[in-house]
Design an enzyme around this catalytic site. Structure first.
Site, PDB file in Angstrom:
ATOM      1  N   ARG A  54      -8.721  21.377  14.212  1.00 25.09           N
ATOM      2  CA  ARG A  54      -8.208  20.335  13.933  1.00 25.09           C
ATOM      3  C   ARG A  54      -8.173  19.120  14.522  1.00 25.09           C
ATOM      4  O   ARG A  54      -7.918  17.912  14.181  1.00 25.09           O
ATOM      5  CB  ARG A  54      -6.133  20.856  14.096  1.00 25.09           C
ATOM      6  N   TYR A 106       2.915   3.773  -5.985  1.00 25.01           N
ATOM      7  CA  TYR A 106       2.522   5.300  -6.449  1.00 25.01           C
ATOM      8  C   TYR A 106       4.110   6.005  -6.270  1.00 25.01           C
ATOM      9  O   TYR A 106       4.862   6.222  -5.314  1.00 25.01           O
ATOM     10  CB  TYR A 106       1.728   6.331  -5.853  1.00 25.01           C
ATOM     11  N   ASP A 179      -3.237   0.730   0.006  1.00 21.65           N
ATOM     12  CA  ASP A 179      -3.107   1.971  -1.215  1.00 21.65           C
ATOM     13  C   ASP A 179      -4.585   1.146  -1.651  1.00 21.65           C
ATOM     14  O   ASP A 179      -3.734   0.669  -2.747  1.00 21.65           O
ATOM     15  CB  ASP A 179      -2.215   2.055  -1.769  1.00 21.65           C
ATOM     16  N   LYS A 204      -8.298  11.012  -6.127  1.00 22.91           N
ATOM     17  CA  LYS A 204      -9.357  10.542  -7.328  1.00 22.91           C
ATOM     18  C   LYS A 204     -10.178  10.417  -7.537  1.00 22.91           C
ATOM     19  O   LYS A 204     -11.290  10.744  -7.267  1.00 22.91           O
ATOM     20  CB  LYS A 204      -7.416   8.765  -7.778  1.00 22.91           C
TER      21      LYS A 204
HETATM   22  C1  LIG Z   1      -2.595  10.175  -6.568  1.00 24.30           C
HETATM   23  C2  LIG Z   1      -2.035   9.018  -5.452  1.00 24.30           C
HETATM   24  C3  LIG Z   1      -1.708   9.007  -4.256  1.00 24.30           C
HETATM   25  C4  LIG Z   1      -1.086  10.235  -3.453  1.00 24.30           C
HETATM   26  O1  LIG Z   1      -2.065  11.251  -3.023  1.00 24.30           O
HETATM   27  P1  LIG Z   1      -2.501  12.744  -3.497  1.00 24.30           P
HETATM   28  O2  LIG Z   1      -4.075  12.854  -2.686  1.00 24.30           O
HETATM   29  O3  LIG Z   1      -2.016  13.086  -4.394  1.00 24.30           O
HETATM   30  O4  LIG Z   1      -1.364  12.955  -1.723  1.00 24.30           O
HETATM   31  C5  LIG Z   1      -0.900   8.030  -3.045  1.00 24.30           C
HETATM   32  N1  LIG Z   1      -1.321   7.093  -4.012  1.00 24.30           N
HETATM   33  C6  LIG Z   1      -1.651   7.380  -4.982  1.00 24.30           C
HETATM   34  C7  LIG Z   1      -1.899   5.064  -5.422  1.00 24.30           C
HETATM   35  C8  LIG Z   1      -2.485   7.235  -6.114  1.00 24.30           C
HETATM   36  O5  LIG Z   1      -2.401   7.670  -7.209  1.00 24.30           O
END
Ligand SMILES: *Cc1c(COP(=O)(O)O)cnc(C)c1O
Length: 389
Positions: A54, A106, A179, A204
């Site tokens: 961890r 998001y 982000d 993604k």
């Molecule tokens: C999908 C997404 C998240 C969250 O990520 P997860 O891996 O699904 O928890 C955060 N920000 C953006 C822009 C996203 O597309």
């Protein structure tokens, strides 16, 4: 933390940073290191800096070093998902803190902020259109500690000027986190533009193959790194070694995929913009995009995300979504296959209706994640679904 990658180009960092051949076996592919614990020569003296998985894991370390180098950052920390990344960062803050966020973030990020951080941690949030620097400046309060930027936003693909907003925020003593999920580490480098930290949902573009849920944060600020590293270990929302392996494997082809995503997406955006059944197309790579000049200045790649409004309403959108054959109607984005979705019903259903209306998330809005299939097949599929309306 790692060797100096600044002399190497982006593509080379993706493939090599944090990934030298295994010193014992010479293996080129980074091993999936499953051991939960690591032997110590004598109490407190480790072999390679690892004690308990961890706290630190060799496969995770390889991924973190690759991401740090790829974002031009000194440090990176990986998490079990994008949301786990954000939640761990939020654990730095408590009652009395005000955080400003892009209004069009998001959906899961907004849910985390408004339905967990506010009621459970006492953090106050303000949501602002970060495409408008004057609105950002006016929204700071004396207790504002953090500005959470998403650019391009999801789903309306608004662009914020990272460099300008970071300058404004820093004048007020506010940290800026970006982000960067929609751009990937290939498309945009917020830390070089002045951001204090960058986060990604690796689920993604980084993973890119629809088979791993994971997140990461990068920063060059040692104080932020130490605080979040403490929380990473304390909270323990860490990714599995296999997840880290998949994400690292994704990194090796990121530049190739992003170029192909952009090439296809530009063709699709142009096609939709000239189609009589389409009302409006949102794509940062189109000169018609309201922040096209800022996009061109700060994005090296416009990625594969397109949103558009059909003429009509929910009935027309439904018909369109039900008549694609190649595109898959699904949440998520940034993978090799074409996906599409209806933000109002799907990804942004957790956003209150009046907020959706304000942000332009209407019944006729459709979001496309353009894959890397052959462009003729993609255009034929869209033509068929538009004809079905
Ligand atoms: C999908 C997404 C998240 C969250 O990520 P997860 O891996 O699904 O928890 C955060 N920000 C953006 C822009 C996203 O597309």
């Amino acid at each position: 933390m790692s060797e100096d990658w600044s002399q190497y180009h982006q593509e080379t960092r993706f493939i090599h940073a944090g990934q030298p051949p295994d010193p014992v076996t010479g293996a080129l592919a980074t091993p999936i290191s499953l051991s939960t614990t690591f032997a110590q020569h004598s109490p407190g003296t480790t072999y390679g800096g690892f004690e308990y998985s961890r706290t630190g894991n060799p496969t995770r370390k390889a991924f973190e070093q690759c991401l740090a180098a790829s974002e031009g950052a000194r440090f990176a920390l990986a998490f079990a998902s994008g949301c786990a990344t954000t939640a761990t960062i939020m654990a730095m803050y408590g009652p009395g803190t005000h955080i400003l966020s892009s209004d069009d973030v998001y959906g899961g990020t907004r849910r985390l902020f408004t339905r967990m951080c506010t009621p459970n941690q006492g953090i106050e949030f303000g949501f602002v259109n970060t495409s408008d620097p004057a609105a950002v400046e006016a929204a700071f309060k004396p207790n504002t500690k953090l500005l959470w930027l998403e650019t391009p936003t999801n789903p309306t693909l608004k662009i914020s000027d990272i460099q300008l907003i970071a300058e404004i925020a820093h004048k007020h003593g506010v940290h800026v986190y970006v982000d960067n999920t929609f751009c990937s580490p290939y498309g945009q480098h917020p830390i070089e533009l002045g951001a204090d930290a960058v986060v990604h949902s690796c689920t993604k573009y980084i993973g890119g193959h629809t088979d791993v849920v994971m997140g990461v944060m990068c920063t060059s600020n040692e104080e932020i790194y130490n605080k979040v590293k403490f929380l990473q270990n304390t909270i323990g929302a860490v990714p599995s070694p296999f997840d880290c392996y998949l994400a690292l494997r994704g990194m090796k082809t990121l530049h190739l995929r992003m170029k192909a995503h952009q090439k296809n997406a530009l063709r699709v955006a142009q096609f939709l913009e000239s189609h009589p059944k389409v009302d409006k197309v949102l794509y940062p790579g189109l000169p018609s995009h309201p922040q096209y000049e800022i996009a061109r200045k700060q994005m090296k790649n416009f990625s594969g995300m397109i949103s558009f409004y059909l003429k009509g309403g929910l009935a027309e959108a439904r018909r369109f979504l039900e008549h694609v054959k190649l595109f898959v109607c699904a949440e998520s984005l940034g993978a090799v296959e074409c996906l599409l979705e209806h933000p109002g019903i799907m990804t942004h259903a957790s956003v209150p209706e009046e907020v959706r209306a304000e942000l332009g998330i209407s019944d006729s809005l459709i979001r496309l994640s353009i894959g890397v299939e052959h462009i003729d097949d993609i255009l034929r599929d869209l033509t068929g679904a538009l004809d079905a309306i």
